[in-house]
Design an enzyme around this catalytic site. Sequence first.
Site, PDB file in Angstrom:
ATOM      1  CB  SER A 246      -0.899   0.007   1.234  1.00 58.45           C
ATOM      2  OG  SER A 246      -0.112   0.125   2.420  1.00 58.45           O
ATOM      3  CE  LYS A 247      -1.712   6.510  -3.120  1.00 62.31           C
ATOM      4  NZ  LYS A 247      -2.435   7.799  -3.280  1.00 62.31           N
ATOM      5  NE  ARG A 248      -0.448   0.155   6.251  1.00 57.02           N
ATOM      6  CZ  ARG A 248       0.191  -0.813   6.899  1.00 57.02           C
ATOM      7  NH1 ARG A 248       1.354  -0.550   7.473  1.00 57.02           N
ATOM      8  NH2 ARG A 248      -0.316  -2.019   6.981  1.00 57.02           N
ATOM      9  CG  HIS A 249       3.323  -1.556   3.011  1.00 54.53           C
ATOM     10  ND1 HIS A 249       2.019  -1.944   2.739  1.00 54.53           N
ATOM     11  CD2 HIS A 249       3.588  -1.985   4.257  1.00 54.53           C
ATOM     12  CE1 HIS A 249       1.531  -2.593   3.783  1.00 54.53           C
ATOM     13  NE2 HIS A 249       2.453  -2.626   4.717  1.00 54.53           N
ATOM     14  N   GLY A 250       5.125   2.036   0.592  1.00 54.59           N
ATOM     15  CA  GLY A 250       5.984   2.537  -0.476  1.00 54.59           C
ATOM     16  C   GLY A 250       5.438   2.279  -1.865  1.00 54.59           C
TER      17      GLY A 250
END
Length: 476
Positions: A246-250
């Site tokens: 996801s976005k929080r993972h990159g």
Amino acid sequence: MNSHVQNTNNPIRTRFAPSPTGFLHIGGARTALFNWLLAKRHGGQFFLRIEDTDRARSTQDAIDAILDGLTWLGLDWDGDVISQFERAGRHAEIAHELLAKGQAFKCYCTPDEVQELRDQAFAEGRALRSPWRDRDASEAPADTPYTVRFRAPDSDMVLEDAVQGSVRWAAKEFDDLILLRSDGTPTYNLAVVVDDHDMGITHIVRGDDHLVNGGRQSQIYDALGWERPVFAHVPLIHGQDGKKLSKRHGDLGAEAYRDMGYLPEGLRNYLLRLGWSHGDQEIFTDEEAIAAFDLAGLNKAPARMDLDKLNHINGHHLAHADDDRLTELVLPFLDTLEDRITDADITRQRLLTAMPVLKTRAATLEELARQSYFLLKIRPFHLEGKAAKPLNDEARQRLYRLFTRLSDLSGWAEESLAEELKQFAETEEVGFGKVGQPLRAALTGGAPAPDLAQVMTFLGREEALDRIKDQMSADA
């Protein structure tokens, strides 16, 4: 050579076929890289096809974002960009060829009837089969719209995949796939097969979320008597916690990594190792990556996004990058720094002088800008708090004596300056910290900086002495 390297005697031809979602996300960038490397390794060609049949999403801005991302990453493609939408007539032609061969049929079911059939099939644990596959079209009511469906084979489907191995589906798992909608427009799986065949694509490397599509598309290849390409379905990238990226993972666009200060070669190297391995080697030049890349090195287990490792790999490429190039690349990142000199010539001169050292102290261009700040601060510095703590009256008096001694130096080289500071501390009969801490405060204003002798060398005699002089008075 890996048994999956080539399925024909023709040169390898690969492709990247993204849907225009507005940016080149990290998973797509990896897919493009793998296909690009495979083509380069074998002297083949790498093509770019935009799957733009969804007209609502396929804006020129979205397409440009993908092109910009690939260009920044350095993944050049052969020939013109191909639009899937523009080939709709060819897709329909092949659908009608399948109709003529009895491999497809016209289905006159209404949407409500299709849903009823689908519900029934689900309850029976099988895929949808249209009643029109065995009925004559002459039985259809006049002027009734129809879809063109693929006649799903009654035999199991086996796909020999370069990553997943031998994958088998029971015949009942594949439905009578729609090839042409009731408005005559082609569906995804038909369009992909036709495009890949017409482009001469020999190898398709993509995410394993397309594995079932690989089975469906292979059925269409077989029905048309076309040779299947080599399929290699790579596990998707996961976050560090093992969950879907996801976005929080990159899971960001390539342009986001560019804006965070990563080098294209750093991101390429990192993506290469995200699902592919070559022994224990972590760092690759482009030449090494091209020479080593093969499908046998693709991993069956999902890769995990690790930003710490990305920083490590990017830091290596930063340290080995050309100084002139880095100087130009870091300039936009300096705009976030307050109270810095704006003279372009002085900025470039100081950056170039210090770059061989500074580039070894940073993982990204953003960090390189922070490491460069001490060179570009506007003097005199107005030090407060922690930065001003080393500058008590005793320290200022010592700076005065050091200033006098440094002013008399004939040369201004790193080694001689380091020796001079050491001798000065001995003359003062104090530990080096009593000299180094106030001197560092005077020279850098508390900004991150390398060794003091290097700092003075990078600043040059005049600037270094002026900064010391600024802090010799308690009024500074």
